[in-house]
Design an enzyme around this catalytic site. Structure first.
Site, mmCIF file in Angstrom:
data_model
loop_
_atom_site.group_PDB
_atom_site.id
_atom_site.type_symbol
_atom_site.label_atom_id
_atom_site.label_comp_id
_atom_site.label_asym_id
_atom_site.label_seq_id
_atom_site.Cartn_x
_atom_site.Cartn_y
_atom_site.Cartn_z
ATOM 1 N N GLU A 175 0.798 -1.262 -0.025
ATOM 2 C CA GLU A 175 -0.199 -0.059 -0.001
ATOM 3 C C GLU A 175 0.985 1.234 0.115
ATOM 4 O O GLU A 175 0.784 2.129 0.868
ATOM 5 C CB GLU A 175 -1.066 -0.124 1.075
ATOM 6 C CG GLU A 175 -1.885 -1.131 1.049
ATOM 7 C CD GLU A 175 -3.069 -1.412 2.183
ATOM 8 O OE1 GLU A 175 -2.950 -0.591 3.088
ATOM 9 O OE2 GLU A 175 -4.315 -1.799 1.780
ATOM 10 N N GLU A 387 -5.681 -8.012 -1.346
ATOM 11 C CA GLU A 387 -6.260 -8.092 -0.017
ATOM 12 C C GLU A 387 -7.809 -7.656 -0.542
ATOM 13 O O GLU A 387 -7.933 -6.792 -1.205
ATOM 14 C CB GLU A 387 -5.861 -6.864 0.811
ATOM 15 C CG GLU A 387 -4.575 -7.112 1.589
ATOM 16 C CD GLU A 387 -4.001 -6.169 2.356
ATOM 17 O OE1 GLU A 387 -5.079 -5.606 2.854
ATOM 18 O OE2 GLU A 387 -2.619 -5.986 2.419
HETATM 19 C C1 BG6 Z 1 -4.659 -3.099 4.740
HETATM 20 C C2 BG6 Z 1 -3.232 -3.485 5.228
HETATM 21 O O1 BG6 Z 1 -4.518 -1.607 4.751
HETATM 22 O O2 BG6 Z 1 -5.878 -3.353 5.349
HETATM 23 C C3 BG6 Z 1 -3.266 -4.408 6.282
HETATM 24 O O3 BG6 Z 1 -2.410 -3.880 4.117
HETATM 25 C C4 BG6 Z 1 -4.681 -4.132 7.034
HETATM 26 O O4 BG6 Z 1 -2.214 -4.468 6.939
HETATM 27 C C5 BG6 Z 1 -5.855 -4.471 6.330
HETATM 28 O O5 BG6 Z 1 -4.720 -5.436 8.309
HETATM 29 C C6 BG6 Z 1 -7.431 -4.329 6.986
HETATM 30 O O6 BG6 Z 1 -7.400 -3.319 7.756
HETATM 31 P P1 BG6 Z 1 -7.482 -3.077 9.328
HETATM 32 O O7 BG6 Z 1 -7.233 -1.965 9.895
HETATM 33 O O8 BG6 Z 1 -9.116 -3.782 9.646
HETATM 34 O O9 BG6 Z 1 -6.595 -4.419 9.850
#
Ligand code: BG6
Length: 488
Positions: A175, A387
């Site tokens: 990211e 993701e």
């Molecule tokens: C992304 C990241 O921003 O979202 C992860 O790459 C992160 O590291 C994921 O865990 C989900 O966000 P959160 O705040 O719910 O953990």
């Protein structure tokens, strides 16, 4: 309709959110080790000292460090083709600028990759998922210093050489565009290892949202990170021409709140700053004109771009574009629109969408919209969703089962959108869900915000025995992979 046989199904984690064992095997501290846990009533904070009474969730996380064999066996049981994980830079160079790498750290990842190989799972390795060694933050202010480019290259070369026959797929920075979003100081700290001096020396916990940010420094450090990424791509191809090396963008999918042309223009500008700036630099190898205009309009001095940098960016373009996708929101020039947050970004609420318990708007159609837009912008470049997922509170029934139908529903609709992308012949090559095994949330530092197909018995009060159990979604994803996405 099926996905192609070659489609890479799997899941994604980050070392700092799953490994724990934060000082074992000679590991040094890294940025997330300085962040305290949050809760429903208490947001996550930063405290750069080791307060014995405070709870730093990354220190133990879900103890993947000691459970990786069991966890990879569960991933294999689901039928995964790929496992996205990060190497914790601080395990390899505990002080960031050590002369020699830490052999115990290197041996740990050897074992992890060997375990993947045993089941025919391809590792997809993120070189830096927020795990900048803490010593680099305190000594060099992260990527604000050009020296950090060399430190990163030394680290990247070490792991490329070591794992060149075990790992084919790599991502440089997770990211990378987070500093261009609304995250403020936390974007700087997580993404760039950059922090204001007063914040660094604080003896009191600071809310992540209160960390100071200076845009001149942010864009300087980001430029250095672009150079580090480009030089890494070039070096990787020299070490092994078979390497496939990608970037990774937190995709902030945006729509105009209304057809007011001012809203439409503001949306385009937002998309350019939040997504296309970093995407263009890493895929096309040059700063786009719109960002140079933005710098001029916002008084950003671009003298951080030195002679020779343009060539470096041009020669280090990525082989694939990967991104995280969780939610979308709207953009408007109206000041009083209802606001929503999601994955370090903020925007106007979309009246057509529902949200998760953490207020992230659920928008499967937005995923198709995003894949189509990226395919149009970067013709021929392979795309991968690395993701996607839904953070939710899960209930363990008396018999130990976990009925997470809300999670299945979320995935079903997003995978349906990807299936349409495949039908449109868009170059989508794979999908790794976020947090396939419950882990520590990056944004809130909570355990109760669970993303997994696999439940981990670990809680925000520090209790739990780290045992793993399969949720209903585990069997659903297993069947989905078995049928190549046909049985949704
Ligand atoms: C992304 C990241 O921003 O979202 C992860 O790459 C992160 O590291 C994921 O865990 C989900 O966000 P959160 O705040 O719910 O953990």
């Amino acid at each position: 309709m099926k996905f192609p046989k070659s489609f890479l199904w799997g899941g994604a984690v980050a070392a700092n959110q799953c490994e724990g064992a934060y000082l074992s095997g000679g590991k040094g501290l890294c940025v997330p080790d300085m962040l305290l846990g949050g809760s429903a009533t208490k947001p996550r904070t930063f405290l750069p000292i080791n307060d014995e009474n405070a709870f730093y969730p990354s220190h133990e996380a879900i103890d993947f460090y000691h459970h990786y064999k069991e966890d990879i066996a569960l991933f294999a049981e689901m039928g995964w083709k790929v496992f996205r994980l990060s190497i914790n830079w601080g395990r390899i160079f505990p002080n960031g600028d050590d002369n020699v790498p830490n052999e115990t750290g290197l041996a740990f990842y050897d074992s992890v990759f060997d375990e993947c190989k045993k089941y025919g799972i391809e590792p997809l390795v993120t070189l830096c998922h927020y795990e900048i060694p803490w010593a680099i933050v305190t000594k060099y202010n992260g990527f604000y210093s050009r020296k950090t480019i060399d430190l990163f290259l030394k680290y990247a070369k070490t792991v490329f050489m070591r794992y060149k026959d075990k790992v084919k797929y790599w991502l440089t920075f997770n990211e990378i565009n987070i500093p261009c979003m609304d995250a403020g100081g936390i974007g700087d700290l997580y993404g760039l290892g950059l922090i204001d001096k007063d914040d660094l020396n604080s003896s009191e916990p600071i809310l992540l949202t209160d960390l100071k940010s200076d845009k001149q420094k942010t864009f300087t450090a980001l430029h250095h990170e672009f150079l580090a990424s480009a030089l890494t791509v070039k070096m990787g191809h020299e070490i092994n021409p078979e390497f496939v090396i990608g970037n990774m963008i937190a995709h902030e999918t945006v729509y105009p709140l209304t057809p007011n042309p001012e809203d439409v223009l503001a949306t385009l500008d937002r998309d350019n700053l939040a997504n296309n700036f970093c995407g263009d630099v890493q895929v096309r190898g040059a700063y786009p004109q719109f960002i140079l205009n933005y710098f001029e309009e916002n008084g950003i001095d671009t003298s951080f771009i030195k002679e020779g940098d343009a060539e470096i960016l041009k020669e280090g373009t990525v082989d694939m574009y990967t991104f995280s996708y969780y939610q979308s929101h709207c953009v408007t020039v109206k000041k009083d629109a209802d606001k929503v947050n999601g994955n370090m970004s903020e925007g106007a609420a979309n009246p057509y969408l529902k949200s998760t318990e953490w207020g992230w708007q659920i928008d499967p159609t937005g995923l198709l919209y995003t894949i189509q837009s990226l395919a149009d912008r970067y013709p021929g470049v392979p795309l991968m969703v690395v993701e996607n997922g839904m953070g939710a509170i899960d209930k363990v029934e008396e018999d130990g089962s976990i009925h997470d139908d809300y999670r299945i529903e979320y995935f079903r609709e997003h995978i349906r959108a990807m299936r349409e992308a495949v039908r449109r012949k868009l170059p989508l090559i794979g999908y790794t869900t976020w947090g396939p095994i419950d882990l520590v949330s990056a944004g809130t530092g909570e355990y109760r915000k669970r993303y997994g197909f696999i439940y981990v018995d670990r809680h925000d009060d520090g209790t739990g025995d780290f045992s793993r159990r399969r949720k209903d979604s585990f069997f659903w994803y297993q069947n989905l992979i078995r049928t190549q996405g046909e049985e949704l």
